[in-house]
Design an enzyme around this catalytic site. Structure first.
Site, short mmCIF file in Angstrom:
data_model
loop_
_atom_site.label_atom_id
_atom_site.label_comp_id
_atom_site.label_asym_id
_atom_site.label_seq_id
_atom_site.Cartn_x
_atom_site.Cartn_y
_atom_site.Cartn_z
N LYS A 311 40.24 78.50 25.14
CA LYS A 311 39.95 76.92 25.16
C LYS A 311 39.83 76.42 26.48
CE LYS A 311 42.16 75.91 20.73
NZ LYS A 311 43.30 74.94 19.94
N ARG A 346 46.94 82.80 17.58
CA ARG A 346 45.83 82.67 16.97
C ARG A 346 44.75 82.82 18.14
NH1 ARG A 346 41.81 78.89 15.92
NH2 ARG A 346 40.54 78.88 13.93
#
Length: 371
Positions: A311, A346
């Protein structure tokens, strides 16, 4: 006590001072969520009118004495929090598989979209190949494969429900037939229904079942586990919001309220997993506050999922590294989560994350059997 707790304050407990081993420390340390981590103290936080008014470190052994000094409502509040923090999380079922939360596990990301920020387009037109990638991720250690058919990157266009179903169902059918545990990453009730009918076992919703009016009903009727992710205003999309005063406390309160609403709608609390929503409607400072304080969320009494893989936070902290060069930073964030008791990671890079977790697990096992 070294500080006064305001009588009207709402109280929070964050596990801290993690211990290498509980051996020889009876009464001094407590177990975190029935997992592999033990801790020796709580950070006690008092909040009034949205602001922290008191904060202190309380040894685990000193908590009973503190409770005896507090008004009954506050004492009960802390007792509930301490019990939730230490309680083992109930296992969930994915077909014939039982998924336990007594150690960290990896959820592999499988995007069947043309425009996801990391791997969009790789599998969108070939469900057999997509399913093969998912089976391969399971073979190298992913406990769950998370299948998504709509990008949630900032600025991504909304996808019609029918198109999303066409993208995800063929891959899910193949994965489920192979015995692989599958979650469906969607905020649409119709996609949830189609995916569950195709063999998916878990719903993973970035809108915490708040974007689609039928979502709570669908999950409650299916009786399946569900991931509720925080975003500031899920009805407007995953990246809206007005900012935060205290991101850690505000995310905790939002998730607590959302859990209560979903349970009131018929969803079994024992099947709820929570996700702080790293990168969703949050600036770098907000994400860092959440990552540094993740263990506070154990007070909700639900398993924690952390989705920080590749991210923007990694690029922001690492010389604007492009998405395909964020492995090192992603592993650092994953291990930060594991150290604070996160049960599900995740990730895109399954092999590397599984290896990192296994090495971490080996060190924990050595510590827990003594020196």
């Amino acid at each position: 006590m070294a500080f006064r707790i305001p009588a009207a304050a709402r109280l929070y407990l964050r596990p801290t001072q993690f211990a290498d081993t509980p051996i020889g420390r009876d009464g001094e340390v407590a177990r975190l969520a029935g997992g592999l981590q033990w801790f020796a103290a709580y950070e006690l936080i008092a909040v009034e009118a949205g602001k922290r008014t008191a904060q202190a470190t309380i040894a685990v052994a000193d908590l009973p004495a503190l409770l005896a000094t507090l008004p009954e409502p506050q004492a009960q509040q802390l007792q509930v929090l301490a019990a939730r923090i230490s309680a083992p999380r109930p296992a969930i079922h994915a077909g014939d598989r039982v998924i336990r939360f007594d150690q960290p596990m990896v959820m592999g990301i499988l995007n069947v979209t043309p425009d996801s920020f990391s791997d969009g387009g790789a599998h969108v037109d070939d469900p057999a190949a997509a399913a093969g990638v998912g089976v391969d991720m399971a073979a190298i250690g992913a406990a769950i494969i998370d299948v998504g058919g709509e990008s949630t990157r900032p600025g991504a266009a909304a996808v019609w429900e029918g198109d999303e179903i066409k993208r995800v169902v063929p891959a899910i059918e193949r994965l489920a037939a192979s015995g692989t545990p599958v979650s469906i990453d969607t905020r649409k009730a119709g996609v949830m229904e189609a995916a569950l009918a195709a063999g998916a076992h878990i719903v993973n919703d970035v809108a915490a079942l708040a974007w689609d009016d039928r979502a709570v009903e669908v999950v409650a009727r299916a009786g399946c586990p569900v991931v509720l992710m925080h975003s500031p205003d899920p009805a407007k999309g995953p990246h809206g919001g007005e900012g935060y005063g205290d991101p850690l406390i505000e995310v905790y309160d939002w998730l607590e309220a959302r859990i209560a609403a979903v349970v009131a709608g018929g969803v079994d609390r024992a099947k709820i997993i929570v996700d702080p929503g790293i990168g969703f409607g949050k600036a770098l400072s907000h994400n860092l506050a959440l990552l540094n304080g993740l263990s506070l969320l154990h007070g909700l009494g639900c398993p924690l999922l952390l989705g920080a893989s590749r991210k923007r936070i990694v690029g922001a902290l690492a010389n604007e590294a492009p998405v395909d060069q964020r492995l090192g930073g992603s592993l650092a964030l994953a291990l930060k989560g594991v150290e604070q008791g996160v049960q599900i990671l995740r990730v895109h890079d399954v092999f590397e994350t599984v290896q990192a977790v296994r090495v971490w697990r080996g060190m924990r096992d050595a510590a827990l059997v003594g020196r």
